[in-house]
Enzyme design. Structure first.
Site, PDB file in Angstrom:
ATOM      1  N   ASP A  30       0.799  -1.225   0.000  1.00 29.71           N
ATOM      2  CA  ASP A  30       0.000   0.000   0.000  1.00 29.71           C
ATOM      3  C   ASP A  30       0.830   1.273   0.000  1.00 29.71           C
ATOM      4  O   ASP A  30       0.338   2.324   0.372  1.00 29.71           O
ATOM      5  CB  ASP A  30      -0.954   0.002   1.200  1.00 29.71           C
ATOM      6  CG  ASP A  30      -0.231   0.062   2.537  1.00 29.71           C
ATOM      7  OD1 ASP A  30       1.015   0.052   2.556  1.00 29.71           O
ATOM      8  OD2 ASP A  30      -0.906   0.124   3.565  1.00 29.71           O
ATOM      9  N   GLU A  33       7.185   3.382  -1.424  1.00 28.49           N
ATOM     10  CA  GLU A  33       8.507   3.005  -0.916  1.00 28.49           C
ATOM     11  C   GLU A  33       8.685   1.484  -1.001  1.00 28.49           C
ATOM     12  O   GLU A  33       9.714   0.990  -1.470  1.00 28.49           O
ATOM     13  CB  GLU A  33       8.666   3.492   0.527  1.00 28.49           C
ATOM     14  CG  GLU A  33      10.021   3.240   1.120  1.00 28.49           C
ATOM     15  CD  GLU A  33      11.043   4.325   0.826  1.00 28.49           C
ATOM     16  OE1 GLU A  33      12.231   4.072   1.083  1.00 28.49           O
ATOM     17  OE2 GLU A  33      10.676   5.393   0.331  1.00 28.49           O
ATOM     18  N   THR A  34       7.684   0.736  -0.587  1.00 30.71           N
ATOM     19  CA  THR A  34       7.754  -0.720  -0.651  1.00 30.71           C
ATOM     20  C   THR A  34       7.748  -1.200  -2.099  1.00 30.71           C
ATOM     21  O   THR A  34       8.439  -2.159  -2.445  1.00 30.71           O
ATOM     22  CB  THR A  34       6.596  -1.362   0.139  1.00 30.71           C
ATOM     23  OG1 THR A  34       6.656  -0.904   1.489  1.00 30.71           O
ATOM     24  CG2 THR A  34       6.691  -2.875   0.127  1.00 30.71           C
ATOM     25  N   CYS A  87      -5.857   5.350   0.146  1.00 32.88           N
ATOM     26  CA  CYS A  87      -7.114   4.714   0.540  1.00 32.88           C
ATOM     27  C   CYS A  87      -7.570   5.128   1.931  1.00 32.88           C
ATOM     28  O   CYS A  87      -8.761   5.075   2.210  1.00 32.88           O
ATOM     29  CB  CYS A  87      -7.006   3.204   0.418  1.00 32.88           C
ATOM     30  SG  CYS A  87      -5.623   2.487   1.279  1.00 32.88           S
ATOM     31  N   CYS A 144      18.444   3.281 -17.097  1.00 31.17           N
ATOM     32  CA  CYS A 144      17.683   3.133 -15.850  1.00 31.17           C
ATOM     33  C   CYS A 144      18.639   2.771 -14.714  1.00 31.17           C
ATOM     34  O   CYS A 144      19.498   1.900 -14.865  1.00 31.17           O
ATOM     35  CB  CYS A 144      16.628   2.043 -16.020  1.00 31.17           C
ATOM     36  SG  CYS A 144      15.780   1.590 -14.489  1.00 31.17           S
TER      37      CYS A 144
END
Length: 169
Positions: A30, A33-34, A87, A144
């Site tokens: 959610d 960062e993760t 959310c 990248c």
């Protein structure tokens, strides 16, 4: 296929240990960062990752298949600046999360059992309006930082620990 559920926080200090033996990463996180941490793991360990997100009535799904298409950083080089819809403020329709999960599972099955040619597509949906769109995620960017230069900044244990945005308290 062995599935072992774990109730733990994913962080730079435990990420490789938790993910290294996996055949595929299915995103149910959610926060960005993760997700950038998952991207680093996916590319470093050459494990496919299926990104999925939902907020309000909107959802997005994109498979990351190292060496066969762009990584998350190729498509989203920098996290968005400023306040983003979340959310815990905007809510999320259960139908949006179920639709995102269904698309993720279908892609996961294709990747795990099929040998057909694969192209990385970004799929967006809005359950409220009924809109569904699919577009190419493009090609890998040779410059990248992650898949081109193999620089895994989000695996650096000095980074801050991600904070959960949804489902607090």
């Amino acid at each position: 296929v062995l599935t072992e559920p774990l109730v733990t926080d994913l962080s730079p200090s435990n990420a490789e240990e938790l993910i290294a033996q996996s055949d595929l990463i299915l995103d149910g996180t959610d926060n960005l960062e993760t997700r950038y941490l998952l991207n680093d793991l996916s590319v470093k360990l050459n494990i496919p990752w299926i990104y999925g997100a939902a907020v309000a009535s909107y959802g997005v799904v994109m498979p990351i298949v190292p060496e066969r298409g762009p990584c998350f950083v190729c498509v989203y080089p920098d996290p968005p600046a400023g306040a983003q819809p979340a959310c815990d403020v905007n809510g999320v329709l259960a139908a949006a999360t179920a639709s995102v999960a269904s698309l993720q599972v279908a892609i996961a099955l294709r990747l795990l059992v099929a040998s057909e040619p694969f192209s990385c597509q970004i799929q967006t949906l809005d359950i409220w309006t009924g809109a569904f769109h699919r577009m190419s995620a493009g090609e890998r960017d040779p410059s990248c930082l992650v898949c081109g230069r193999r620089q895994f900044d989000y695996l650096d244990e000095r980074r801050r620990v991600p904070v959960s945005l949804c489902g607090r308290n």
